[in-house]
Design a protein around this motif. Structure first.
Motif, PDB file in Angstrom:
ATOM      1  N   PRO A  74      13.038  -6.897   3.982  1.00  0.00           N
ATOM      2  CA  PRO A  74      11.895  -6.174   3.420  1.00  0.00           C
ATOM      3  C   PRO A  74      12.032  -6.017   1.908  1.00  0.00           C
ATOM      4  N   VAL A  75      10.921  -6.146   1.218  1.00  0.00           N
ATOM      5  CA  VAL A  75      10.906  -6.045  -0.240  1.00  0.00           C
ATOM      6  C   VAL A  75       9.758  -5.135  -0.666  1.00  0.00           C
ATOM      7  N   LEU A  76      10.055  -4.276  -1.638  1.00  0.00           N
ATOM      8  CA  LEU A  76       9.014  -3.473  -2.290  1.00  0.00           C
ATOM      9  C   LEU A  76       8.957  -3.877  -3.753  1.00  0.00           C
ATOM     10  N   VAL A  77       7.779  -4.268  -4.206  1.00  0.00           N
ATOM     11  CA  VAL A  77       7.558  -4.575  -5.620  1.00  0.00           C
ATOM     12  C   VAL A  77       6.755  -3.433  -6.219  1.00  0.00           C
ATOM     13  N   VAL A  78       7.280  -2.843  -7.286  1.00  0.00           N
ATOM     14  CA  VAL A  78       6.589  -1.774  -8.013  1.00  0.00           C
ATOM     15  C   VAL A  78       6.213  -2.322  -9.378  1.00  0.00           C
ATOM     16  N   ALA A  79       4.933  -2.241  -9.725  1.00  0.00           N
ATOM     17  CA  ALA A  79       4.461  -2.807 -10.983  1.00  0.00           C
ATOM     18  C   ALA A  79       3.592  -1.799 -11.724  1.00  0.00           C
ATOM     19  N   GLY A  80       3.614  -1.896 -13.044  1.00  0.00           N
ATOM     20  CA  GLY A  80       2.736  -1.086 -13.880  1.00  0.00           C
ATOM     21  C   GLY A  80       1.501  -1.887 -14.257  1.00  0.00           C
ATOM     22  N   GLU A  81       0.354  -1.316 -14.066  1.00  0.00           N
ATOM     23  CA  GLU A  81      -0.905  -2.006 -14.341  1.00  0.00           C
ATOM     24  C   GLU A  81      -1.018  -2.454 -15.796  1.00  0.00           C
ATOM     25  N   ARG A  82      -0.395  -1.692 -16.704  1.00  0.00           N
ATOM     26  CA  ARG A  82      -0.478  -2.003 -18.131  1.00  0.00           C
ATOM     27  C   ARG A  82       0.869  -2.465 -18.698  1.00  0.00           C
ATOM     28  N   ASP A  83       1.728  -2.987 -17.860  1.00  0.00           N
ATOM     29  CA  ASP A  83       3.036  -3.464 -18.306  1.00  0.00           C
ATOM     30  C   ASP A  83       2.841  -4.716 -19.155  1.00  0.00           C
ATOM     31  N   SER A  84       3.236  -4.643 -20.437  1.00  0.00           N
ATOM     32  CA  SER A  84       3.067  -5.790 -21.337  1.00  0.00           C
ATOM     33  C   SER A  84       4.325  -6.647 -21.405  1.00  0.00           C
ATOM     34  N   PHE A  85       5.458  -6.141 -20.942  1.00  0.00           N
ATOM     35  CA  PHE A  85       6.705  -6.911 -20.963  1.00  0.00           C
ATOM     36  C   PHE A  85       6.740  -7.906 -19.799  1.00  0.00           C
ATOM     37  N   THR A  86       6.465  -7.412 -18.611  1.00  0.00           N
ATOM     38  CA  THR A  86       6.344  -8.290 -17.443  1.00  0.00           C
ATOM     39  C   THR A  86       4.985  -7.973 -16.811  1.00  0.00           C
ATOM     40  N   PRO A  87       3.961  -8.698 -17.220  1.00  0.00           N
ATOM     41  CA  PRO A  87       2.581  -8.375 -16.823  1.00  0.00           C
ATOM     42  C   PRO A  87       2.380  -8.258 -15.321  1.00  0.00           C
ATOM     43  N   ALA A  88       1.415  -7.420 -14.969  1.00  0.00           N
ATOM     44  CA  ALA A  88       1.170  -7.091 -13.567  1.00  0.00           C
ATOM     45  C   ALA A  88       0.834  -8.314 -12.719  1.00  0.00           C
ATOM     46  N   HIS A 100       5.827  -0.554 -18.734  1.00  0.00           N
ATOM     47  CA  HIS A 100       7.131  -1.078 -18.344  1.00  0.00           C
ATOM     48  C   HIS A 100       8.104   0.034 -17.957  1.00  0.00           C
ATOM     49  N   VAL A 101       7.788   1.263 -18.334  1.00  0.00           N
ATOM     50  CA  VAL A 101       8.669   2.390 -17.992  1.00  0.00           C
ATOM     51  C   VAL A 101       7.979   3.301 -16.979  1.00  0.00           C
ATOM     52  N   THR A 102       7.216   2.704 -16.092  1.00  0.00           N
ATOM     53  CA  THR A 102       6.487   3.460 -15.067  1.00  0.00           C
ATOM     54  C   THR A 102       7.349   4.463 -14.305  1.00  0.00           C
ATOM     55  N   PRO A 103       8.618   4.152 -13.946  1.00  0.00           N
ATOM     56  CA  PRO A 103       9.404   5.126 -13.165  1.00  0.00           C
ATOM     57  C   PRO A 103       9.630   6.463 -13.855  1.00  0.00           C
ATOM     58  N   ILE A 104       9.574   6.498 -15.194  1.00  0.00           N
ATOM     59  CA  ILE A 104       9.712   7.803 -15.869  1.00  0.00           C
ATOM     60  C   ILE A 104       8.369   8.339 -16.358  1.00  0.00           C
ATOM     61  N   GLU A 105       7.327   7.537 -16.249  1.00  0.00           N
ATOM     62  CA  GLU A 105       5.988   8.012 -16.589  1.00  0.00           C
ATOM     63  C   GLU A 105       5.330   8.689 -15.389  1.00  0.00           C
ATOM     64  N   GLN A 106       5.468   8.077 -14.227  1.00  0.00           N
ATOM     65  CA  GLN A 106       4.844   8.596 -13.016  1.00  0.00           C
ATOM     66  C   GLN A 106       5.888   8.677 -11.889  1.00  0.00           C
ATOM     67  N   PRO A 107       6.914   9.494 -12.087  1.00  0.00           N
ATOM     68  CA  PRO A 107       8.025   9.520 -11.133  1.00  0.00           C
ATOM     69  C   PRO A 107       7.640   9.990  -9.734  1.00  0.00           C
ATOM     70  N   GLU A 108       6.690  10.920  -9.630  1.00  0.00           N
ATOM     71  CA  GLU A 108       6.342  11.428  -8.295  1.00  0.00           C
ATOM     72  C   GLU A 108       5.789  10.306  -7.427  1.00  0.00           C
ATOM     73  N   LEU A 109       4.875   9.523  -7.978  1.00  0.00           N
ATOM     74  CA  LEU A 109       4.269   8.426  -7.228  1.00  0.00           C
ATOM     75  C   LEU A 109       5.300   7.357  -6.882  1.00  0.00           C
ATOM     76  N   VAL A 110       6.073   6.938  -7.877  1.00  0.00           N
ATOM     77  CA  VAL A 110       7.052   5.868  -7.676  1.00  0.00           C
ATOM     78  C   VAL A 110       8.148   6.313  -6.716  1.00  0.00           C
ATOM     79  N   ASN A 111       8.685   7.498  -6.943  1.00  0.00           N
ATOM     80  CA  ASN A 111       9.779   7.983  -6.096  1.00  0.00           C
ATOM     81  C   ASN A 111       9.359   8.106  -4.629  1.00  0.00           C
ATOM     82  N   ALA A 112       8.175   8.651  -4.411  1.00  0.00           N
ATOM     83  CA  ALA A 112       7.708   8.844  -3.035  1.00  0.00           C
ATOM     84  C   ALA A 112       7.539   7.505  -2.336  1.00  0.00           C
ATOM     85  N   ARG A 113       7.015   6.514  -3.056  1.00  0.00           N
ATOM     86  CA  ARG A 113       6.787   5.211  -2.420  1.00  0.00           C
ATOM     87  C   ARG A 113       8.105   4.513  -2.105  1.00  0.00           C
TER      88      ARG A 113
END
Length: 274
Positions: free
Chosen positions: A214-228, A251-264
């Motif tokens: 199983p794999v989970l991919v977490v991406a930021g919609e506005r990530d400019s380093f590694t585009p969505a 690109h730093v979504t885990p510290i921008e929206q930690p509640e959403l990312v952590n829960a998922r």
């Protein structure tokens, strides 16, 4: 190669692999969230954080990092594990899966790509064009390059990142970013350039369809380093994959929206891995 581990031996462990120039800042909130769920391991790349500079200055490619990750797995008792990577760490995790999938129960790939990252920065091959010139400068005047790099003020880096829109000013906290911006100036700049070039030359795209866990991919919609779009393509190619596309994430979504990312991530681990 330095590693930090918490938890009981024998259990499934989560092993965290950073992005380039990082020493763990991105895992700040996820670490605290997952610590009660399963044992955790975090390690540093050669020349990063508490790890010593590489004995061979040219052995800083993805293969070398995957070798180190494999050594970390064995050092903590070679338990069953889920490999978690951010940015370049996604390539390291995928390369380790290619080399030794035994014992790997799942993968979590956060704000990263399967490879060739210098050709997709901001969706264009800008780094591929700039890197040769920077490497040439670093070879001709290494002391000057190191001196300038090491004196970059972290606060200036934060202002530039905010102004360029590389991070979300509404969601990110300065206290979360400044440790990273301070740490990166302590990483040897010529070594960083060689690492970046190697990451740009590497791809694990050929193994995506063969991943059997199983794999989970977490991406930021506005990530400019590694585009969505790269994350979406990667998730589409992997057979047993779930995709979390974070609205407005960078690109730093885990510290921008930690509640959403952590829960998922916690839900994925509990339902698919543990």
């Amino acid at each position: 190669m330095a590693a930090h581990s918490v938890g009981q031996a024998g259990q499934v462990r989560a092993i965290f692999s950073d992005g380039i120039l990082c020493d763990g800042f991105i895992w700040k909130y996820l670490w605290n969230e997952l610590a009660p769920v399963l044992p955790l391991v975090h390690w540093h790349y050669r020349g990063h954080g508490r790890s010593a500079p590489p004995a061979d200055p040219n052995r800083v490619d993805i293969a070398a990092h995957a070798d180190d990750l494999d050594s970390v797995r064995r050092h903590v008792g070679d338990p069953p594990c889920v490999l978690v990577g951010h940015s370049m760490g996604c390539q390291v995790v995928l390369e380790e899966y290619r080399r030794r999938p035994q014992g790997i129960r799942g993968l979590v790939l956060v704000c990263g790509s399967f490879g060739n990252v210098t050709s997709t920065f901001h969706g264009i091959p800008v780094l591929e064009l700039v890197l040769p010139k920077l490497l040439d400068l670093a070879q001709r005047a290494p002391d000057l390059v190191r001196a300038v790099w090491s004196r970059l003020p972290p606060q200036l880096g934060l202002k530039l990142a905010l102004r360029a829109g590389e991070i979300d000013p509404e969601r990110v906290h300065a206290d979360d970013m400044l440790p990273y911006l301070s740490h990166m100036t302590h990483v040897d700049f010529p070594m960083f350039l060689r690492m970046l070039r190697a990451a740009g030359e590497h791809t694990a795209g050929d193994i995506l369809t063969h991943i059997a866990v199983p794999v989970l991919v977490v991406a930021g919609e506005r990530d400019s380093f590694t585009p969505a779009f790269l994350a979406a393509a990667m998730a589409e190619a992997i057979p047993r994959c779930e995709l979390l596309m974070v609205p407005g994430g960078t690109h730093v979504t885990p510290i921008e929206q930690p509640e959403l990312v952590n829960a998922r991530i916690e839900t994925f681990l509990r339902e698919q891995v543990l």
